[in-house]
Design a protein around this motif. Structure first.
Motif, PDB file in Angstrom:
ATOM      1  N   MET A  81      23.203  -8.586   7.082  1.00  0.00           N
ATOM      2  CA  MET A  81      22.035  -8.676   7.955  1.00  0.00           C
ATOM      3  C   MET A  81      22.321  -7.970   9.275  1.00  0.00           C
ATOM      4  O   MET A  81      23.357  -8.205   9.899  1.00  0.00           O
ATOM      5  CB  MET A  81      21.641 -10.122   8.210  1.00  0.00           C
ATOM      6  CG  MET A  81      20.322 -10.255   8.962  1.00  0.00           C
ATOM      7  SD  MET A  81      19.570 -11.887   8.755  1.00  0.00           S
ATOM      8  CE  MET A  81      17.967 -11.603   9.533  1.00  0.00           C
ATOM      9  N   VAL A  82      21.387  -7.117   9.668  1.00  0.00           N
ATOM     10  CA  VAL A  82      21.495  -6.368  10.923  1.00  0.00           C
ATOM     11  C   VAL A  82      20.341  -6.799  11.814  1.00  0.00           C
ATOM     12  O   VAL A  82      19.176  -6.710  11.417  1.00  0.00           O
ATOM     13  CB  VAL A  82      21.453  -4.848  10.668  1.00  0.00           C
ATOM     14  CG1 VAL A  82      21.510  -4.081  11.982  1.00  0.00           C
ATOM     15  CG2 VAL A  82      22.598  -4.426   9.755  1.00  0.00           C
ATOM     16  N   PHE A  83      20.680  -7.254  12.997  1.00  0.00           N
ATOM     17  CA  PHE A  83      19.687  -7.818  13.911  1.00  0.00           C
ATOM     18  C   PHE A  83      19.216  -6.777  14.924  1.00  0.00           C
ATOM     19  O   PHE A  83      19.787  -5.700  15.065  1.00  0.00           O
ATOM     20  CB  PHE A  83      20.276  -9.024  14.646  1.00  0.00           C
ATOM     21  CG  PHE A  83      20.696 -10.152  13.747  1.00  0.00           C
ATOM     22  CD1 PHE A  83      19.803 -11.165  13.405  1.00  0.00           C
ATOM     23  CD2 PHE A  83      21.981 -10.208  13.230  1.00  0.00           C
ATOM     24  CE1 PHE A  83      20.183 -12.209  12.576  1.00  0.00           C
ATOM     25  CE2 PHE A  83      22.377 -11.253  12.399  1.00  0.00           C
ATOM     26  CZ  PHE A  83      21.474 -12.254  12.071  1.00  0.00           C
ATOM     27  N   GLN A  84      18.206  -7.172  15.668  1.00  0.00           N
ATOM     28  CA  GLN A  84      17.662  -6.318  16.722  1.00  0.00           C
ATOM     29  C   GLN A  84      18.702  -6.084  17.817  1.00  0.00           C
ATOM     30  O   GLN A  84      18.847  -4.982  18.339  1.00  0.00           O
ATOM     31  CB  GLN A  84      16.412  -6.994  17.300  1.00  0.00           C
ATOM     32  CG  GLN A  84      15.755  -6.233  18.432  1.00  0.00           C
ATOM     33  CD  GLN A  84      14.494  -6.944  18.920  1.00  0.00           C
ATOM     34  OE1 GLN A  84      14.030  -7.904  18.309  1.00  0.00           O
ATOM     35  NE2 GLN A  84      13.956  -6.491  20.017  1.00  0.00           N
ATOM     36  N   LEU A 137      30.093   1.620  24.146  1.00  0.00           N
ATOM     37  CA  LEU A 137      29.264   2.294  23.155  1.00  0.00           C
ATOM     38  C   LEU A 137      27.805   2.302  23.573  1.00  0.00           C
ATOM     39  O   LEU A 137      27.333   1.369  24.236  1.00  0.00           O
ATOM     40  CB  LEU A 137      29.385   1.585  21.796  1.00  0.00           C
ATOM     41  CG  LEU A 137      30.784   1.496  21.182  1.00  0.00           C
ATOM     42  CD1 LEU A 137      30.763   0.608  19.951  1.00  0.00           C
ATOM     43  CD2 LEU A 137      31.313   2.889  20.835  1.00  0.00           C
ATOM     44  N   SER A 138      27.086   3.340  23.187  1.00  0.00           N
ATOM     45  CA  SER A 138      25.639   3.361  23.410  1.00  0.00           C
ATOM     46  C   SER A 138      24.987   2.349  22.474  1.00  0.00           C
ATOM     47  O   SER A 138      25.614   1.839  21.537  1.00  0.00           O
ATOM     48  CB  SER A 138      25.084   4.758  23.125  1.00  0.00           C
ATOM     49  OG  SER A 138      25.141   5.036  21.736  1.00  0.00           O
ATOM     50  N   GLY A 139      23.710   2.077  22.708  1.00  0.00           N
ATOM     51  CA  GLY A 139      22.989   1.153  21.846  1.00  0.00           C
ATOM     52  C   GLY A 139      22.965   1.620  20.404  1.00  0.00           C
ATOM     53  O   GLY A 139      23.156   0.821  19.475  1.00  0.00           O
ATOM     54  N   LEU A 167      16.410  -0.055  21.013  1.00  0.00           N
ATOM     55  CA  LEU A 167      17.065   1.211  21.343  1.00  0.00           C
ATOM     56  C   LEU A 167      16.159   2.128  22.145  1.00  0.00           C
ATOM     57  O   LEU A 167      14.938   2.115  21.994  1.00  0.00           O
ATOM     58  CB  LEU A 167      17.482   1.931  20.054  1.00  0.00           C
ATOM     59  CG  LEU A 167      18.440   1.198  19.124  1.00  0.00           C
ATOM     60  CD1 LEU A 167      18.697   2.039  17.890  1.00  0.00           C
ATOM     61  CD2 LEU A 167      19.746   0.868  19.831  1.00  0.00           C
ATOM     62  N   ASP A 168      16.794   2.958  22.983  1.00  0.00           N
ATOM     63  CA  ASP A 168      16.047   4.021  23.645  1.00  0.00           C
ATOM     64  C   ASP A 168      15.558   5.004  22.578  1.00  0.00           C
ATOM     65  O   ASP A 168      16.234   5.210  21.559  1.00  0.00           O
ATOM     66  CB  ASP A 168      16.945   4.761  24.643  1.00  0.00           C
ATOM     67  CG  ASP A 168      17.318   3.886  25.828  1.00  0.00           C
ATOM     68  OD1 ASP A 168      16.536   2.977  26.155  1.00  0.00           O
ATOM     69  OD2 ASP A 168      18.401   4.105  26.404  1.00  0.00           O
ATOM     70  N   PRO A 169      14.406   5.635  22.792  1.00  0.00           N
ATOM     71  CA  PRO A 169      13.822   6.515  21.762  1.00  0.00           C
ATOM     72  C   PRO A 169      14.769   7.574  21.230  1.00  0.00           C
ATOM     73  O   PRO A 169      14.770   7.867  20.032  1.00  0.00           O
ATOM     74  CB  PRO A 169      12.626   7.144  22.499  1.00  0.00           C
ATOM     75  CG  PRO A 169      12.227   6.112  23.503  1.00  0.00           C
ATOM     76  CD  PRO A 169      13.526   5.484  23.961  1.00  0.00           C
TER      77      PRO A 169
END
Length: 252
Positions: A81-84, A137-139, A167-169
């Motif tokens: 599971m990967v969350f927001q 790390l970046s988002g 995340l940023d676009p």
């Protein structure tokens, strides 16, 4: 692989899942979309019983979730599971975030878990960041590490709960590319997202939800271009600005 049978759930007096019936085959990619509060994330979380249902049944890989004999630890070991919001351990490097669960849950040795984590970091394009801490790390990089961490358990099913919404676009595509590659490899995936491009490229079916109900299920063109339910039509045109085909205006 996953089967919902008349599943219902309430939060106090509010019904968040209303008579959900849905079957998801092995290797299928399902995208769930709909307005905020539709019950999308709750539906996703019932698959590994992070949210238990109050009525009905859910069967995952032959295991009945209502059966008290079902081993939830074994069940969840088979479901990534990967969350927001990434949920990485801030005090551990990328590679240590990935090796932790295989060692603790699967009993892998340090050497084998490190070998697996190294391959997964390469898979998500982050070999050069193996010793970085989450804050470095970046988002997008953090989310890719989170995906690698879930894959390290070699799950049969992957669940994604709006994985790009925080995340940023400019960072969204790097995460979606990993997910697209995973889908093409045949992973069974259930994804809550508003990323229409992703859905159009890899989804086998799209599930549109509103007010705790499944309003419509169909292929991406069925849902995004030619929806049948009035609520689906309204949502697609107002939120995504997608022009939909309306047979009522077709000339006879």
């Amino acid at each position: 692989m996953i089967k919902f049978i008349a599943a219902n759930k309430w939060f106090n007096n509010h019904q968040v899942l209303n008579n959900i019936s849905l079957e998801i085959a092995k290797g299928e990619v399902i995208v769930i979309c709909g307005p905020s509060g539709a019950g999308k994330s709750t539906l996703l979380r019932t698959i590994n019983k992070l949210e238990p249902i109050d009525d009905g049944e859910i069967i995952v890989d032959g295991m009945y979730l209502s059966d008290p004999k079902t081993d939830l630890t074994s069940l969840r070991a088979e479901i990534g599971m990967v969350f927001q919001h990434f949920n990485l351990y801030p005090h551990k490097t990328a590679i240590r975030n990935i090796t932790l669960a295989p060692r603790k849950v699967r009993g892998l040795s340090k050497r084998k878990s490190t070998e697996r984590a190294t391959k997964l970091l390469e898979k998500v394009g982050l070999s050069h960041r193996r010793d970085a801490f989450p804050v470095q790390l970046s988002g997008g990089e953090q989310q890719r590490v989170a995906i690698a961490r879930s894959l390290a358990m070699e799950p049969k099913i992957m669940l994604f709960d709006e994985p790009t919404s925080a995340l940023d676009p400019e960072l969204i595509n790097e995460v979606l590319e990993v997910m697209i590659a995973l889908a093409k490899e045949g992973m069974t995936m259930v994804v809550v997202t508003h990323e229409i491009g992703f859905a159009q490229k890899v989804a086998d079916r799209v599930v549109f939800m509103d007010d705790g109900e499944i309003m419509e299920v169909g292929s991406p063109p069925d849902i995004f271009v030619n929806p049948q339910h009035p609520r689906t039509k309204d949502f697609m045109s107002s939120v995504f600005h997608i022009p939909v085909f309306d047979e009522s205006h077709e000339e006879e």
